[in-house]
Design an enzyme around this catalytic site. Sequence first.
Site, PDB file in Angstrom:
ATOM      1  N   GLU A 255      36.872  35.133 112.822  1.00  0.00           N
ATOM      2  CA  GLU A 255      37.946  35.663 113.808  1.00  0.00           C
ATOM      3  C   GLU A 255      37.848  36.850 114.445  1.00  0.00           C
ATOM      4  O   GLU A 255      38.356  37.880 114.398  1.00  0.00           O
ATOM      5  CB  GLU A 255      39.199  35.777 112.803  1.00  0.00           C
ATOM      6  CG  GLU A 255      39.626  34.594 112.096  1.00  0.00           C
ATOM      7  CD  GLU A 255      41.003  34.440 111.469  1.00  0.00           C
ATOM      8  OE1 GLU A 255      41.752  35.455 111.505  1.00  0.00           O
ATOM      9  OE2 GLU A 255      41.155  33.640 110.784  1.00  0.00           O
TER      10      GLU A 255
ATOM     11  N   GLU B 147      39.301  27.635 107.875  1.00  0.00           N
ATOM     12  CA  GLU B 147      39.971  28.320 107.176  1.00  0.00           C
ATOM     13  C   GLU B 147      41.642  28.099 107.315  1.00  0.00           C
ATOM     14  O   GLU B 147      42.021  27.899 108.318  1.00  0.00           O
ATOM     15  CB  GLU B 147      39.935  29.753 107.511  1.00  0.00           C
ATOM     16  CG  GLU B 147      40.455  30.952 106.405  1.00  0.00           C
ATOM     17  CD  GLU B 147      40.356  32.241 106.836  1.00  0.00           C
ATOM     18  OE1 GLU B 147      39.426  32.796 107.306  1.00  0.00           O
ATOM     19  OE2 GLU B 147      41.681  32.905 106.782  1.00  0.00           O
TER      20      GLU B 147
END
Length: 531
Positions: A272, A378
């Site tokens: 991220e 995820e």
Amino acid sequence: MITVKLLIFSLSLLLGCCIWNVLSCKSVDFGNGGTACVCDENYCDFIGPAKKPGGNGYVIYTSNLAGLRFNASYGKFIQDNGNSGSKKKHFKHLINKKKHEKRDYDNTILELNEDVTYQSIFGFGGAFTDSTGFNIKSLPLKLQTAIMISYFGMEGIEYNVGRVPIGGTDFSPYSYSYDDGPEDKNLTNFALKDLDYKYKIPFVKEAKILNDELELYGSAWTAPIWMKTNNSTVGGTIKPEMYQTWANYYVKFLEEYEKNNISFWGITTGNEPSLALFPLILANVNTVGWTPDQLAKWVSENYGPTLRNSKYKDIKLMAMDDQRYFLPGLYKVLDGPTNASSYIDGIAVHWYLDKYVPATTLNTTHYKYADKFILSTEACEGSTRVDKGVRLGNWQRGENYAKDIIDDLNNWVIGWVDWNMAINMTGGPTYVENIVDAPIIVDGKSKVFYKNPMYYAMGHFSKFLPRGSRRISLTGDYTNLDIVAFKKPKGGIAIEILNRYNYSIPLKIRYKNNKLISLNVTPKSMNTVYW
Ligand SMILES: *[C@@H]1O[C@H](CO)[C@@H](O)[C@H](O)[C@H]1NC(C)=O
Ligand SMILES: *[C@@H]1O[C@H](CO)[C@@H](O)[C@H](O)[C@H]1NC(C)=O
Ligand SMILES: *[C@@H]1O[C@H](CO)[C@@H](O)[C@H](O)[C@H]1NC(C)=O
Ligand SMILES: *[C@@H]1O[C@H](CO)[C@@H](O)[C@H](O)[C@H]1NC(C)=O
Ligand SMILES: *[C@@H]1O[C@H](CO)[C@@H](O)[C@H](O)[C@H]1NC(C)=O
Ligand SMILES: *[C@@H]1O[C@H](CO)[C@@H](O)[C@H](O)[C@H]1NC(C)=O
Ligand SMILES: *[C@@H]1O[C@H](CO)[C@@H](O)[C@H](O)[C@H]1NC(C)=O
Ligand SMILES: *[C@@H]1O[C@H](CO)[C@@H](O)[C@H](O)[C@H]1NC(C)=O
Ligand SMILES: *[C@@H]1O[C@H](CO)[C@@H](O)[C@H](O)[C@H]1NC(C)=O
């Protein structure tokens, strides 16, 4: 030693004796809209090996809001002359349809066509976070094994993918990298932490013993702060003079895990990066930011060549490891002037902003870059400010998983990997107090753990869609059901069906022009039909 123990344990489960008496869910209602299944030292639910369909029939496994968990029943194909359900009626039906309206489906027949194929399944799984290991270890040994078998064993849901954080995450006792001392450009002080040896490595090994098809990929949250522009674990980017060192760091990680007999199928460009670039969301989570230009330069000049010139040259390199929302940034990397694209095997997507970006974006991405696979790397519930932390037994969250997985699979995604496999009763530990939910919740003090509906949602896919399952065409009007169908690698078909509504929905599926499956899909249910 560990192998022998697990074998005896698994065997006793298969024989349905000795260790646990009963294998069905013992449900507990916490008043959160659904039920959880509790496991203690005397009792735990295991699905067991998948049942074999009979000669001219199929198996249906159902889990639903009413409390069924992997309830197995059998059905027989109806011989069909091809005329059941009129095409004309079907067409009229389409015109008349209104979204979410309860309708008469009796004449709708879906056509299953295994000659039209799409992507091949890589797998399903979860992440070996520090908190996962820490929480599992807070239980007696017997329950620790029960969790591992529940996830990876043949008696459980047979996860075959695991994500291993490279260093710390927000689900660690503190932020760490593998070289946290003073500047060390040659990485001479690089070393795994005792956290790896306590909370990650033993569980990865146990999982591998339980399922030897387990494949792993690594993701790093932050670099050592001396490699970063703002000398902080949070935010910032990699200093250009440290680009090569940061690439070498990944190879060091692979070497150190290999010394522990753990090898990796894949690796990402980092978790991220958007969190570092847009620090307003989760401003305190450890991150490294990358703009598309920076990432393209690093992958093409450092990370890509370093990986491909190492003994890990065949590792799958996945770009992004971030929300769908940021796909346009990835397009810039892949379409830009560098050769970064030539090093990138796949695209790793997270689920957190899926509400705002339709799954068809992944279909578009697939057709734009057909040589790159898409893996969902995820997901977790309970991460948003308005709906934070654990909600034991909540059905909606399991349903959200099943819906997202089906949408992804219908748009070329090859697998779906959950976040923490086990967290505590308040949704941690997380050193930045970013509490969330998980499929398994551990109460170490009371020596119990709970399986949330999310666990069963994952299982409907992970158990029945083995690696190499191939998505096939299923056409017709099924607006109110979420469905995806697969041809299994060793023959046979598996169909995943989600009913998100609180009424039963009849469903007919035609296979090979003459075999008809006729089902009544129970309210608020997840179903796997296979033969
Ligand atoms: C649950 O399984 C039993 C047989 O094991 C079957 O009779 C029953 O219909 C099933 N329920 C549902 C809702 O599928
Ligand atoms: C790093 O290694 C290179 C090559 O072995 C050496 O020339 C250099 O002095 C080392 N740098 C540091 C900071 O130790
Ligand atoms: C970076 O931060 C560390 C610890 O916070 C500190 O010891 C170090 O002096 C800082 N380095 C620079 C270059 O500011
Ligand atoms: C590091 O950079 C981020 C922005 O990328 C910023 O929010 C954060 O405050 C910075 N940390 C320090 C210690 O400068
Ligand atoms: C790795 O596996 C080899 C061969 O099975 C074994 O001899 C060695 O002890 C193992 N090393 C570790 C750290 O587990
Ligand atoms: C990609 O570009 C970099 C930098 O220009 C170069 O070092 C590398 O060899 C190139 N790789 C390939 C596969 O062409
Ligand atoms: C996926 O994209 C292709 C090519 O643009 C298009 O033909 C197809 O209809 C799309 N499928 C879905 C489900 O959106
Ligand atoms: C559970 O996690 C929360 C949130 O991080 C933490 O405050 C608490 O200490 C943890 N409890 C246990 C028993 O680990
Ligand atoms: C079904 O859902 C609708 C809309 O959410 C609600 O109004 C209705 O009361 C529900 N019916 C049952 C039987 O739960």
